[in-house]
Every structure is written in C-alpha cells, then in structure tokens.
Design a protein around this motif. Structure first.
Motif, PDB file in Angstrom:
ATOM      1  N   GLU A   1       1.436  16.834  -6.373  1.00  0.00           N
ATOM      2  CA  GLU A   1       1.559  17.613  -5.144  1.00  0.00           C
ATOM      3  C   GLU A   1       0.205  17.981  -4.558  1.00  0.00           C
ATOM      4  O   GLU A   1       0.042  18.049  -3.336  1.00  0.00           O
ATOM      5  CB  GLU A   1       2.373  18.882  -5.420  1.00  0.00           C
ATOM      6  CG  GLU A   1       2.555  19.798  -4.229  1.00  0.00           C
ATOM      7  CD  GLU A   1       3.386  19.178  -3.111  1.00  0.00           C
ATOM      8  OE1 GLU A   1       3.255  19.635  -1.963  1.00  0.00           O
ATOM      9  OE2 GLU A   1       4.157  18.236  -3.398  1.00  0.00           O
ATOM     10  N   ASN A   2      -0.794  18.198  -5.425  1.00  0.00           N
ATOM     11  CA  ASN A   2      -2.122  18.592  -4.943  1.00  0.00           C
ATOM     12  C   ASN A   2      -2.743  17.529  -4.046  1.00  0.00           C
ATOM     13  O   ASN A   2      -3.540  17.854  -3.154  1.00  0.00           O
ATOM     14  CB  ASN A   2      -3.053  18.873  -6.122  1.00  0.00           C
ATOM     15  CG  ASN A   2      -2.653  20.120  -6.885  1.00  0.00           C
ATOM     16  OD1 ASN A   2      -2.013  21.024  -6.334  1.00  0.00           O
ATOM     17  ND2 ASN A   2      -3.002  20.175  -8.165  1.00  0.00           N
ATOM     18  N   PHE A   3      -2.382  16.264  -4.292  1.00  0.00           N
ATOM     19  CA  PHE A   3      -2.955  15.159  -3.522  1.00  0.00           C
ATOM     20  C   PHE A   3      -1.925  14.486  -2.620  1.00  0.00           C
ATOM     21  O   PHE A   3      -2.234  13.531  -1.926  1.00  0.00           O
ATOM     22  CB  PHE A   3      -3.586  14.132  -4.464  1.00  0.00           C
ATOM     23  CG  PHE A   3      -4.671  14.715  -5.340  1.00  0.00           C
ATOM     24  CD1 PHE A   3      -5.944  14.915  -4.839  1.00  0.00           C
ATOM     25  CD2 PHE A   3      -4.408  15.086  -6.649  1.00  0.00           C
ATOM     26  CE1 PHE A   3      -6.947  15.454  -5.625  1.00  0.00           C
ATOM     27  CE2 PHE A   3      -5.401  15.631  -7.456  1.00  0.00           C
ATOM     28  CZ  PHE A   3      -6.678  15.824  -6.941  1.00  0.00           C
ATOM     29  N   GLU A   4      -0.693  14.981  -2.650  1.00  0.00           N
ATOM     30  CA  GLU A   4       0.411  14.486  -1.822  1.00  0.00           C
ATOM     31  C   GLU A   4       0.641  12.983  -1.951  1.00  0.00           C
ATOM     32  O   GLU A   4       0.817  12.258  -0.971  1.00  0.00           O
ATOM     33  CB  GLU A   4       0.195  14.859  -0.342  1.00  0.00           C
ATOM     34  CG  GLU A   4       0.402  16.326  -0.052  1.00  0.00           C
ATOM     35  CD  GLU A   4       1.852  16.799  -0.182  1.00  0.00           C
ATOM     36  OE1 GLU A   4       2.700  16.001  -0.590  1.00  0.00           O
ATOM     37  OE2 GLU A   4       2.109  17.971   0.125  1.00  0.00           O
ATOM     38  N   GLN A   5       0.680  12.532  -3.209  1.00  0.00           N
ATOM     39  CA  GLN A   5       0.983  11.130  -3.519  1.00  0.00           C
ATOM     40  C   GLN A   5       1.187  10.981  -5.014  1.00  0.00           C
ATOM     41  O   GLN A   5       0.944  11.926  -5.781  1.00  0.00           O
ATOM     42  CB  GLN A   5      -0.141  10.210  -3.049  1.00  0.00           C
ATOM     43  CG  GLN A   5      -1.481  10.465  -3.714  1.00  0.00           C
ATOM     44  CD  GLN A   5      -2.625   9.830  -2.941  1.00  0.00           C
ATOM     45  OE1 GLN A   5      -2.916   8.654  -3.092  1.00  0.00           O
ATOM     46  NE2 GLN A   5      -3.264  10.628  -2.084  1.00  0.00           N
ATOM     47  N   ALA A   6       1.631   9.824  -5.428  1.00  0.00           N
ATOM     48  CA  ALA A   6       1.829   9.569  -6.853  1.00  0.00           C
ATOM     49  C   ALA A   6       0.492   9.340  -7.540  1.00  0.00           C
ATOM     50  O   ALA A   6      -0.393   8.681  -6.996  1.00  0.00           O
ATOM     51  CB  ALA A   6       2.734   8.358  -7.041  1.00  0.00           C
ATOM     52  N   GLU A   7       0.353   9.898  -8.730  1.00  0.00           N
ATOM     53  CA  GLU A   7      -0.844   9.588  -9.524  1.00  0.00           C
ATOM     54  C   GLU A   7      -0.685   8.230 -10.197  1.00  0.00           C
ATOM     55  O   GLU A   7      -1.663   7.570 -10.506  1.00  0.00           O
ATOM     56  CB  GLU A   7      -1.112  10.674 -10.561  1.00  0.00           C
ATOM     57  CG  GLU A   7      -0.029  10.845 -11.615  1.00  0.00           C
ATOM     58  CD  GLU A   7      -0.391  11.884 -12.662  1.00  0.00           C
ATOM     59  OE1 GLU A   7      -1.549  12.360 -12.667  1.00  0.00           O
ATOM     60  OE2 GLU A   7       0.490  12.219 -13.481  1.00  0.00           O
TER      61      GLU A   7
ATOM     62  N   ASP B   1       8.276 -11.855 -17.507  1.00  0.00           N
ATOM     63  CA  ASP B   1       8.526 -10.413 -17.502  1.00  0.00           C
ATOM     64  C   ASP B   1       7.221  -9.682 -17.783  1.00  0.00           C
ATOM     65  O   ASP B   1       6.605  -9.897 -18.829  1.00  0.00           O
ATOM     66  CB  ASP B   1       9.564 -10.080 -18.573  1.00  0.00           C
ATOM     67  CG  ASP B   1      10.140  -8.681 -18.433  1.00  0.00           C
ATOM     68  OD1 ASP B   1       9.863  -8.015 -17.421  1.00  0.00           O
ATOM     69  OD2 ASP B   1      10.881  -8.257 -19.339  1.00  0.00           O
ATOM     70  N   ILE B   2       6.777  -8.838 -16.842  1.00  0.00           N
ATOM     71  CA  ILE B   2       5.549  -8.073 -17.040  1.00  0.00           C
ATOM     72  C   ILE B   2       5.792  -6.615 -16.659  1.00  0.00           C
ATOM     73  O   ILE B   2       6.831  -6.268 -16.106  1.00  0.00           O
ATOM     74  CB  ILE B   2       4.365  -8.631 -16.211  1.00  0.00           C
ATOM     75  CG1 ILE B   2       4.687  -8.592 -14.701  1.00  0.00           C
ATOM     76  CG2 ILE B   2       4.018 -10.047 -16.666  1.00  0.00           C
ATOM     77  CD1 ILE B   2       3.521  -9.032 -13.829  1.00  0.00           C
ATOM     78  N   TYR B   3       4.812  -5.767 -16.972  1.00  0.00           N
ATOM     79  CA  TYR B   3       4.904  -4.340 -16.671  1.00  0.00           C
ATOM     80  C   TYR B   3       3.660  -3.953 -15.886  1.00  0.00           C
ATOM     81  O   TYR B   3       2.541  -4.331 -16.254  1.00  0.00           O
ATOM     82  CB  TYR B   3       4.979  -3.536 -17.966  1.00  0.00           C
ATOM     83  CG  TYR B   3       5.444  -2.113 -17.787  1.00  0.00           C
ATOM     84  CD1 TYR B   3       6.784  -1.829 -17.529  1.00  0.00           C
ATOM     85  CD2 TYR B   3       4.559  -1.055 -17.887  1.00  0.00           C
ATOM     86  CE1 TYR B   3       7.224  -0.529 -17.370  1.00  0.00           C
ATOM     87  CE2 TYR B   3       4.991   0.251 -17.729  1.00  0.00           C
ATOM     88  CZ  TYR B   3       6.329   0.510 -17.477  1.00  0.00           C
ATOM     89  OH  TYR B   3       6.760   1.801 -17.323  1.00  0.00           O
ATOM     90  N   VAL B   4       3.854  -3.212 -14.803  1.00  0.00           N
ATOM     91  CA  VAL B   4       2.759  -2.892 -13.888  1.00  0.00           C
ATOM     92  C   VAL B   4       2.639  -1.381 -13.716  1.00  0.00           C
ATOM     93  O   VAL B   4       3.639  -0.687 -13.530  1.00  0.00           O
ATOM     94  CB  VAL B   4       2.985  -3.535 -12.502  1.00  0.00           C
ATOM     95  CG1 VAL B   4       1.774  -3.304 -11.600  1.00  0.00           C
ATOM     96  CG2 VAL B   4       3.297  -5.024 -12.629  1.00  0.00           C
ATOM     97  N   VAL B   5       1.409  -0.888 -13.779  1.00  0.00           N
ATOM     98  CA  VAL B   5       1.123   0.517 -13.477  1.00  0.00           C
ATOM     99  C   VAL B   5       0.010   0.541 -12.435  1.00  0.00           C
ATOM    100  O   VAL B   5      -1.018  -0.126 -12.599  1.00  0.00           O
ATOM    101  CB  VAL B   5       0.666   1.298 -14.728  1.00  0.00           C
ATOM    102  CG1 VAL B   5       0.465   2.777 -14.375  1.00  0.00           C
ATOM    103  CG2 VAL B   5       1.678   1.161 -15.855  1.00  0.00           C
ATOM    104  N   THR B   6       0.196   1.308 -11.371  1.00  0.00           N
ATOM    105  CA  THR B   6      -0.785   1.284 -10.288  1.00  0.00           C
ATOM    106  C   THR B   6      -0.866   2.637  -9.597  1.00  0.00           C
ATOM    107  O   THR B   6       0.052   3.451  -9.665  1.00  0.00           O
ATOM    108  CB  THR B   6      -0.404   0.185  -9.270  1.00  0.00           C
ATOM    109  OG1 THR B   6      -1.449   0.021  -8.322  1.00  0.00           O
ATOM    110  CG2 THR B   6       0.876   0.529  -8.543  1.00  0.00           C
ATOM    111  N   GLY B   7      -2.000   2.892  -8.947  1.00  0.00           N
ATOM    112  CA  GLY B   7      -2.183   4.150  -8.215  1.00  0.00           C
ATOM    113  C   GLY B   7      -3.602   4.285  -7.712  1.00  0.00           C
ATOM    114  O   GLY B   7      -4.441   3.400  -7.910  1.00  0.00           O
TER     115      GLY B   7
END
Length: 262
Positions: free
Chosen positions: A73-79, A176-182
C-alpha cells in the motif's frame, strides 16, 4: 421392495458425497549451483505449488485464479507477482483488451488507473497479459491495477518486452516454469498521481524451472530505461535482488543460485 429401493438410494447419496483428501509435505532442499542436481525432494508432483511463493513483507497476499501477488500500500503496487506458466498457456487468442480496473481483492484498495494519466509512464503489466491468453478470464484478470507498475514506454516495449518473450520461449521449451516479477520499491522513488504511485528505478524478473528433482533459475535486474543491450547483460544473482527488496523469494529452496545457463 420399497425398503430395498430406499436403502439403495441412501447408499448412492452417501457414495456421491464422499470426498477424497490428500496431504503432502514440503521438504527444504540444499541450495547448490544452478546446473547441479538437487538431491532432496521439494514435492513429488509435477508443476509448482504455493510452496514456491516468495515471502510477503506486507502480509497482504492476493490470490487470483492464475497469479498471486503481494500488495504494498505504501507504494500503491505489488511488491511481487508470482505465477506458473505452462506451455499450453502460451497462445495468441487476440482477445480484446479490457479497461484497467481496481482490484476488489486488495483490502487497502489498489491504485486507480487515473494516477497514470498524463504521467508519461505506461501502465506496465507485471504478469503479462500475453502470458494469460489461454483463457479470457485469466487474460482480463491481468488488467487489475494491482498488476501494473509505472514503466517508461521505451522500456516497456523494448528490453522488458524482450525478456517477457524469452520467458514464454522457456515455458514452451521446459513445459512448465515459475515466474516472480516486480519493481524494486524505494521511499525515494518518484511518485505519480494523487495516490502517489511509486515509479521503480529497477524491475526484476526471476524464472525457476524444474525437471524431476533438478532446478535451475535465472534472475534479471533491469533499469527502468530503454536499452539495446542483450537481456543476458542484466542477469544477476537472486541474492542481489533479495538484498535490494528485502524479499526472500524461494524460502523453501535453500541456497538456490541463479545463472546465465538457463
């Protein structure tokens, strides 16, 4: 005869209502170099489970059908936004792009899209819409404002897009892969809009692939700027991103290290 029919009917109802239950355990595995084989089990089924989610520093985790995010919430987006990308997800259905809307699942309220208006920044997807074109609802869910971050246009359509295309190639290759992004969120970041949405100076993307008990990963840290460089010029150790963000990305995979040999 009536008594017999009643007993059969009751037995059918009891059988129909019976539910199967499954249980499993996740074992921590020793982290080794990316090209090495991991000897301990993490899970014995194919695909990825919630055990692969990063740690949320905000404790506000939002789960959609095909991706999960931790909202700050502090940055108004997903970390971070995390999702599984299967080969069969990589399709081009040419869906009509919907309007961006606020995410009703974010308790504190996700930022309004109007914060981006006349800001000079794109509403940059974190989980790309193109990764979810296998299903109309999955595609539409990527247009929640909890899944966007301010990106410079040349960055969004340039180096970032090239990395996203490479990720889809890896999904087709590895099945099949797994992705994390931000974005790397910082109090000193520039803010846009009345809700003061932070503009990250860097974006990261981490990709994890699993084959049996073997794991490999690659991590990118890219300035929010246009670049003609190779995507591999932005490969960094996962630990570098963890230090910058304060996020433990794979808490159940100890000592996992990223490499260019993905």
């Amino acid at each position: 005869m009536k008594k017999y029919l009643i007993l059969v009917w009751v037995g059918f109802l009891l059988f129909s209502c019976k539910k199967e239950s499954t249980s499993g355990t996740e074992n921590k595995i020793p982290r080794e170099e990316i090209s090495s084989v991991v000897s301990n089990q993490v899970d014995t089924v194919s695909g990825f489970s919630e055990a692969y989610l990063p740690i949320s520093t905000t404790k506000q985790i939002v789960k959609h059908d095909y991706y999960t995010l931790s909202y700050n919430e502090n940055f108004e987006q997903a970390e971070w936004v995390a999702y599984e990308l299967k080969a069969e997800y990589v399709k081009n259905n040419d869906f009509k792009r919907p309007y961006f809307v606020q995410d009703p699942s974010v308790i504190t309220g996700s930022a309004d899209w109007r914060n981006y208006k006349k800001s000079g920044y794109d509403k940059g997807h974190l989980c790309p819409a193109a990764d979810m074109e296998f299903d109309k609802r999955a595609y539409n869910d990527t247009f929640f404002t909890s899944n966007i971050s301010p990106q410079k246009r040349d960055f969004n359509s340039g180096i970032w897009n090239r990395i996203e295309e490479k990720v889809r190639y890896w999904a087709l290759r590895d099945r099949d892969i797994y992705v994390v992004t931000g974005g790397v969120l910082n109090d000193l970041d520039k803010k846009i809009g009345t809700e003061k949405v932070s503009v990250p100076k860097y974006f990261y993307k981490i990709v994890l692939s699993k084959s049996g008990k073997e794991y490999k990963a690659i991590a990118f840290l890219v300035p929010n700027e246009d670049s003609d460089k190779s995507i591999y010029d932005f490969v960094v150790p996962i630990e570098s991103i963890e230090k910058m963000t304060g996020i433990d990305f794979f808490p159940n995979l100890k000592n996992l290290k990223s490499s260019q040999s993905f």
